[in-house]
Design a protein around this motif. Sequence first.
Motif, PDB file in Angstrom:
ATOM      1  N   HIS A 197      17.969   1.200   1.377  1.00 13.26           N
ATOM      2  CA  HIS A 197      17.275   0.067   1.529  1.00 13.26           C
ATOM      3  C   HIS A 197      16.786  -0.339   0.000  1.00 13.26           C
ATOM      4  O   HIS A 197      16.200   0.634  -0.885  1.00 13.26           O
ATOM      5  N   ARG A 198      16.067  -1.599  -0.393  1.00 14.74           N
ATOM      6  CA  ARG A 198      15.851  -1.957  -1.696  1.00 14.74           C
ATOM      7  C   ARG A 198      14.154  -2.294  -1.341  1.00 14.74           C
ATOM      8  O   ARG A 198      13.808  -3.267  -0.942  1.00 14.74           O
ATOM      9  N   VAL A 199      13.585  -1.210  -1.926  1.00 12.02           N
ATOM     10  CA  VAL A 199      12.177  -1.168  -1.594  1.00 12.02           C
ATOM     11  C   VAL A 199      11.128  -1.519  -2.741  1.00 12.02           C
ATOM     12  O   VAL A 199      11.619  -1.040  -3.695  1.00 12.02           O
ATOM     13  N   THR A 200      10.458  -2.502  -2.391  1.00  7.37           N
ATOM     14  CA  THR A 200       9.397  -2.999  -3.557  1.00  7.37           C
ATOM     15  C   THR A 200       7.951  -2.319  -2.963  1.00  7.37           C
ATOM     16  O   THR A 200       7.430  -2.725  -1.847  1.00  7.37           O
ATOM     17  N   GLY A 201       7.299  -1.393  -3.685  1.00 12.51           N
ATOM     18  CA  GLY A 201       6.101  -0.737  -3.232  1.00 12.51           C
ATOM     19  C   GLY A 201       4.920  -1.586  -4.127  1.00 12.51           C
ATOM     20  O   GLY A 201       5.177  -1.823  -5.382  1.00 12.51           O
ATOM     21  N   VAL A 202       3.709  -1.569  -3.727  1.00 13.01           N
ATOM     22  CA  VAL A 202       2.549  -2.247  -4.342  1.00 13.01           C
ATOM     23  C   VAL A 202       1.452  -1.351  -3.843  1.00 13.01           C
ATOM     24  O   VAL A 202       1.296  -1.119  -2.695  1.00 13.01           O
ATOM     25  N   ALA A 238       8.286   4.767   1.389  1.00 14.28           N
ATOM     26  CA  ALA A 238       9.485   4.442   0.381  1.00 14.28           C
ATOM     27  C   ALA A 238      10.428   5.315   0.292  1.00 14.28           C
ATOM     28  O   ALA A 238      11.700   4.829  -0.092  1.00 14.28           O
ATOM     29  N   ALA A 239      10.222   6.563   0.230  1.00  8.54           N
ATOM     30  CA  ALA A 239      11.301   7.741   0.268  1.00  8.54           C
ATOM     31  C   ALA A 239      12.285   7.545   1.356  1.00  8.54           C
ATOM     32  O   ALA A 239      13.593   7.601   1.157  1.00  8.54           O
ATOM     33  N   ALA A 240      11.900   7.556   2.525  1.00  5.70           N
ATOM     34  CA  ALA A 240      12.773   7.493   3.682  1.00  5.70           C
ATOM     35  C   ALA A 240      13.613   6.221   3.722  1.00  5.70           C
ATOM     36  O   ALA A 240      14.645   6.051   3.840  1.00  5.70           O
ATOM     37  N   ALA A 260      13.097   3.147  -6.101  1.00  2.00           N
ATOM     38  CA  ALA A 260      12.274   2.113  -5.663  1.00  2.00           C
ATOM     39  C   ALA A 260      11.505   1.318  -6.699  1.00  2.00           C
ATOM     40  O   ALA A 260      11.517   1.994  -7.979  1.00  2.00           O
ATOM     41  N   ASP A 261      11.073   0.275  -6.604  1.00  2.00           N
ATOM     42  CA  ASP A 261      10.396  -0.595  -7.383  1.00  2.00           C
ATOM     43  C   ASP A 261       8.998  -0.604  -7.086  1.00  2.00           C
ATOM     44  O   ASP A 261       8.490  -1.103  -6.079  1.00  2.00           O
ATOM     45  N   PHE A 262       8.124  -0.022  -8.036  1.00  2.00           N
ATOM     46  CA  PHE A 262       6.658   0.026  -7.888  1.00  2.00           C
ATOM     47  C   PHE A 262       5.854  -0.772  -8.836  1.00  2.00           C
ATOM     48  O   PHE A 262       6.052  -0.738  -9.807  1.00  2.00           O
ATOM     49  N   HIS A 263       4.666  -1.538  -8.034  1.00  2.00           N
ATOM     50  CA  HIS A 263       3.787  -2.213  -8.921  1.00  2.00           C
ATOM     51  C   HIS A 263       2.437  -1.862  -8.699  1.00  2.00           C
ATOM     52  O   HIS A 263       2.188  -1.628  -7.508  1.00  2.00           O
ATOM     53  N   CYS A 264       1.502  -2.105  -9.698  1.00  2.00           N
ATOM     54  CA  CYS A 264       0.134  -1.821  -9.425  1.00  2.00           C
ATOM     55  C   CYS A 264      -0.318  -3.229  -9.230  1.00  2.00           C
ATOM     56  O   CYS A 264      -0.464  -3.794 -10.409  1.00  2.00           O
ATOM     57  N   ALA A 265      -0.958  -3.575  -8.282  1.00  2.00           N
ATOM     58  CA  ALA A 265      -1.467  -4.958  -8.091  1.00  2.00           C
ATOM     59  C   ALA A 265      -2.532  -4.963  -6.515  1.00  2.00           C
ATOM     60  O   ALA A 265      -2.281  -3.907  -5.843  1.00  2.00           O
ATOM     61  N   GLY A 286       1.002  -1.231   0.161  1.00  2.00           N
ATOM     62  CA  GLY A 286      -0.070   0.053   0.204  1.00  2.00           C
ATOM     63  C   GLY A 286       0.873   1.159  -0.093  1.00  2.00           C
ATOM     64  O   GLY A 286       0.678   2.035   0.952  1.00  2.00           O
ATOM     65  N   SER A 287       1.683   1.458  -1.032  1.00  2.00           N
ATOM     66  CA  SER A 287       2.781   2.256  -1.039  1.00  2.00           C
ATOM     67  C   SER A 287       2.194   3.760  -1.308  1.00  2.00           C
ATOM     68  O   SER A 287       3.054   4.580  -1.156  1.00  2.00           O
ATOM     69  N   GLY A 288       1.135   4.015  -1.776  1.00  2.00           N
ATOM     70  CA  GLY A 288       0.598   5.167  -2.153  1.00  2.00           C
ATOM     71  C   GLY A 288       1.522   6.010  -3.213  1.00  2.00           C
ATOM     72  O   GLY A 288       2.076   5.377  -4.167  1.00  2.00           O
ATOM     73  N   THR A 289       1.997   7.137  -2.836  1.00  2.00           N
ATOM     74  CA  THR A 289       2.608   7.919  -3.636  1.00  2.00           C
ATOM     75  C   THR A 289       4.183   7.957  -3.527  1.00  2.00           C
ATOM     76  O   THR A 289       4.947   8.368  -4.146  1.00  2.00           O
TER      77      THR A 289
END
Length: 220
Positions: free
Chosen positions: A73-78, A65-67, A95-100, A57-60
Amino acid sequence: MSDPKEPDGREPSAAAGVFDALGAAYEEAFAHSAAHRASLEWLLGRLEPGSRVLDAGSGTGRPTAAALSAAGHRVTGVDVSPVMVALARERVPEADFHCADLRELPLEEGSFDALCVYFTLLTMSRRDQAAGLRRLVRAVRPGGAVAVATVAADVEDVPFVFLGQPVRATSFPADRFTEVLAEAGVRVLARQEALFTPDHPGAQPEPQLFVHGVREDEAR
C-alpha cells in the motif's frame, strides 16, 4: 493531499518535544501490543491492492506504516515530531513521511482510501480532537476504512508522566469517543477495548480503545 510543509519557525507543540525526547523508546515500549496488531490486520483485510493510506501520527513508522507498506500500500505518514519523522524515513523508506501539525495539515477531500490514527490525539484539547477527526475523515473517500485508537478515559488536561516524560493528556470515555467518531462521519463497525502496559520502567496499564469503521457516504 497537497504537500505538507516542514515546520518553518513555528514554535513546536508540546507533543513534538515529548516525542522528540522519546524517539525509538516509544516504539520499543509498545512493540508487543496484540490489540494494535489485530487492528492492523482488520485494516489490511479491508484494503484493495495499492491503496492510499494516511497514517496520522505515524511515529517511528513501526508497526503501522511498515505493515501497510510491506503489503504493497501507498502510505503517507504525518507526525509532529521531527525526530520521529527522521526515524520513520530510515525504518520505512518506501513510505512517504512529513513533519506537520495535524491541526494545520492541508488535506484534500476523499484523497485517501483509508485512515489510521493510533494514539495521536491525546495531547490535544477535546475540541481539537473532534475537529481534527472531522478533517481527517473527510480526507478518506466514502466507504474507505478508518481505524482509530486512543486511551479511553474521562480526563481533560491532566498532568502525568508518560514513559518518563511530563505531559498533559485529554481524552474521552469509550462510549463518548465512539460518538465523536460517528459525529466526524464514521460508520462504526466494531470496537475493542484492551488493558495494555507499555514495556517501560514504571509504566502503568492503559485502558486502550480501538474503533474500526468506514467513512459514511455523506460528508459531515
